[in-house]
Design a protein around this motif. Structure first.
Motif, short mmCIF file in Angstrom:
data_model
loop_
_atom_site.label_atom_id
_atom_site.label_comp_id
_atom_site.label_asym_id
_atom_site.label_seq_id
_atom_site.Cartn_x
_atom_site.Cartn_y
_atom_site.Cartn_z
N TYR A 155 0.82 -1.21 0.00
CA TYR A 155 0.00 0.00 0.00
C TYR A 155 0.85 1.26 0.00
O TYR A 155 0.49 2.27 -0.61
CB TYR A 155 -0.96 -0.01 1.19
CG TYR A 155 -2.12 -0.94 0.96
CD1 TYR A 155 -3.18 -0.59 0.12
CD2 TYR A 155 -2.17 -2.20 1.57
CE1 TYR A 155 -4.24 -1.45 -0.11
CE2 TYR A 155 -3.23 -3.07 1.34
CZ TYR A 155 -4.26 -2.69 0.51
OH TYR A 155 -5.31 -3.55 0.26
N ASP A 156 2.00 1.23 0.68
CA ASP A 156 2.87 2.40 0.67
C ASP A 156 3.48 2.62 -0.71
O ASP A 156 3.68 3.76 -1.14
CB ASP A 156 3.97 2.27 1.73
CG ASP A 156 3.50 2.67 3.12
OD1 ASP A 156 2.70 3.62 3.21
OD2 ASP A 156 3.91 2.05 4.10
N LEU A 157 3.79 1.53 -1.43
CA LEU A 157 4.30 1.68 -2.79
C LEU A 157 3.23 2.27 -3.71
O LEU A 157 3.55 3.05 -4.62
CB LEU A 157 4.77 0.32 -3.32
CG LEU A 157 6.11 -0.18 -2.77
CD1 LEU A 157 6.34 -1.63 -3.16
CD2 LEU A 157 7.27 0.69 -3.25
N ALA A 189 4.60 -2.33 -6.52
CA ALA A 189 3.43 -2.59 -5.67
C ALA A 189 2.68 -3.83 -6.15
O ALA A 189 2.24 -4.66 -5.34
CB ALA A 189 2.50 -1.38 -5.68
N ALA A 190 2.55 -3.96 -7.48
CA ALA A 190 1.86 -5.13 -8.03
C ALA A 190 2.62 -6.41 -7.73
O ALA A 190 2.02 -7.43 -7.35
CB ALA A 190 1.68 -4.95 -9.54
N LEU A 191 3.93 -6.38 -7.90
CA LEU A 191 4.74 -7.56 -7.60
C LEU A 191 4.64 -7.94 -6.13
O LEU A 191 4.56 -9.13 -5.79
CB LEU A 191 6.21 -7.28 -7.98
CG LEU A 191 6.51 -7.15 -9.47
CD1 LEU A 191 7.95 -6.69 -9.68
CD2 LEU A 191 6.28 -8.48 -10.17
N THR A 192 4.62 -6.92 -5.27
CA THR A 192 4.48 -7.18 -3.83
C THR A 192 3.13 -7.81 -3.53
O THR A 192 3.04 -8.81 -2.80
CB THR A 192 4.64 -5.86 -3.05
OG1 THR A 192 5.95 -5.33 -3.27
CG2 THR A 192 4.44 -6.09 -1.54
N ALA A 193 2.07 -7.23 -4.08
CA ALA A 193 0.72 -7.75 -3.84
C ALA A 193 0.57 -9.17 -4.36
O ALA A 193 -0.03 -10.03 -3.70
CB ALA A 193 -0.30 -6.83 -4.49
N GLU A 194 1.12 -9.44 -5.54
CA GLU A 194 1.03 -10.78 -6.12
C GLU A 194 1.76 -11.80 -5.25
O GLU A 194 1.28 -12.92 -5.04
CB GLU A 194 1.63 -10.78 -7.53
CG GLU A 194 0.74 -10.11 -8.57
CD GLU A 194 1.42 -10.02 -9.93
OE1 GLU A 194 2.65 -10.20 -9.98
OE2 GLU A 194 0.72 -9.77 -10.92
N SER A 195 2.91 -11.41 -4.72
CA SER A 195 3.73 -12.36 -3.97
C SER A 195 3.10 -12.77 -2.64
O SER A 195 3.40 -13.85 -2.11
CB SER A 195 5.12 -11.76 -3.70
OG SER A 195 5.06 -10.69 -2.77
N ILE A 196 2.22 -11.93 -2.10
CA ILE A 196 1.57 -12.27 -0.83
C ILE A 196 0.07 -12.56 -1.00
O ILE A 196 -0.65 -12.74 -0.03
CB ILE A 196 1.77 -11.15 0.22
CG1 ILE A 196 1.21 -9.81 -0.28
CG2 ILE A 196 3.24 -11.01 0.59
CD1 ILE A 196 1.29 -8.69 0.74
N GLY A 197 -0.38 -12.58 -2.26
CA GLY A 197 -1.77 -12.92 -2.53
C GLY A 197 -2.77 -11.86 -2.10
O GLY A 197 -3.91 -12.19 -1.77
#
Length: 244
Positions: A155-157, A189-197
């Motif tokens: 969310y911060d990204l 941010a998208a890569l982060t969100a994808e990696s944690i579902g």
């Protein structure tokens, strides 16, 4: 309580926080009491109880300062600054954010420091301090690049990406660079969100990416990203994402 707060269900969040507050007091855990008061202040403000919010925030900060606890002071500074910002008191918000940054630096907590810097940059943009905003965004983005994936990081990204986008319209001579940074932050941010579902964060990220393409007249790409955002939101029934 934090889960309810993230969903915008502040009454439910405040109910749980009141229980947590009573438990912390009964255990004599003053540090936890201070942190809970910070969360209570934020929830109270969103429920329209500004006076009560400030009472809780000042009480929490008072305890944190008595304890000389840099982490608690940094967290409470962030809570207080956000309320200042939402009330349109941008200079006051920046001052409190800077206090939080100093506390996070003393503590040596890179996650807390990067988060406060991202929030402070947003306030600087609103206050017209664009140079300081750029400095903070650069430092925050670099800091998050060294941290593992997490929900707050995602969310911060997103916030960093949106802040770079705002700066691009305010600093036309740097528009190309700032747009590039906006895309890069949203991609991370998208890569982060994808990696944690985290499908909710992913929907937001896709939606804001679509907005970037639209602002540049790249409508086919904007439509594709918007469709991705809608699909991600529908997967978890996150209706609020559909109104971005």
């Amino acid at each position: 309580a934090e889960a309810y707060r993230a969903l915008g269900r502040y009454e439910k969040a405040l109910d749980r926080l009141n229980i947590a507050f009573s438990l912390a007091e009964s255990l004599g855990d003053r540090r936890m009491t201070a942190l809970i008061l910070g969360s209570m202040g934020g929830a109270s403000f969103f429920l329209g109880h500004a006076d009560k919010a400030w009472e809780q925030l000042h009480q929490g900060m008072g305890i944190a300062r008595e304890l000389k606890d840099p982490e608690a002071m940094a967290v409470l500074s962030g809570c207080m600054a956000k309320v200042h910002e939402m009330q349109g008191h941008y200079a006051e918000a920046i001052s409190v954010y800077e206090e939080g940054i100093r506390s996070a630096e003393i503590l040596g907590d890179p996650r807390l420091l990067a988060g406060i810097m991202a929030d402070a940059a947003s306030a600087c943009i609103l206050n017209g301090d664009l140079k300081r905003a750029q400095e903070l965004l650069s430092q925050s983005f670099e800091g998050f690049g060294k941290l593992p994936a997490s929900h707050p990081k995602g969310y911060d990204l997103i916030l960093i990406g949106r802040s770079y986008d705002k700066l691009s319209s305010l600093l036309p001579e740097q528009k190309v660079h700032l747009k590039k940074e906006a895309y890069r932050a949203l991609q991370e941010a998208a890569l982060t969100a994808e990696s944690i579902g985290d499908r909710r964060a992913l929907s937001y990220t896709y939606g804001y990416t679509g907005g970037l393409y639209e602002s540049e007249g790249r409508y086919a790409e904007a439509l594709e990203w918007t469709r991705r955002a809608i699909f991600a939101a529908q997967e978890i029934d996150a209706r609020e994402c559909l109104y971005l």
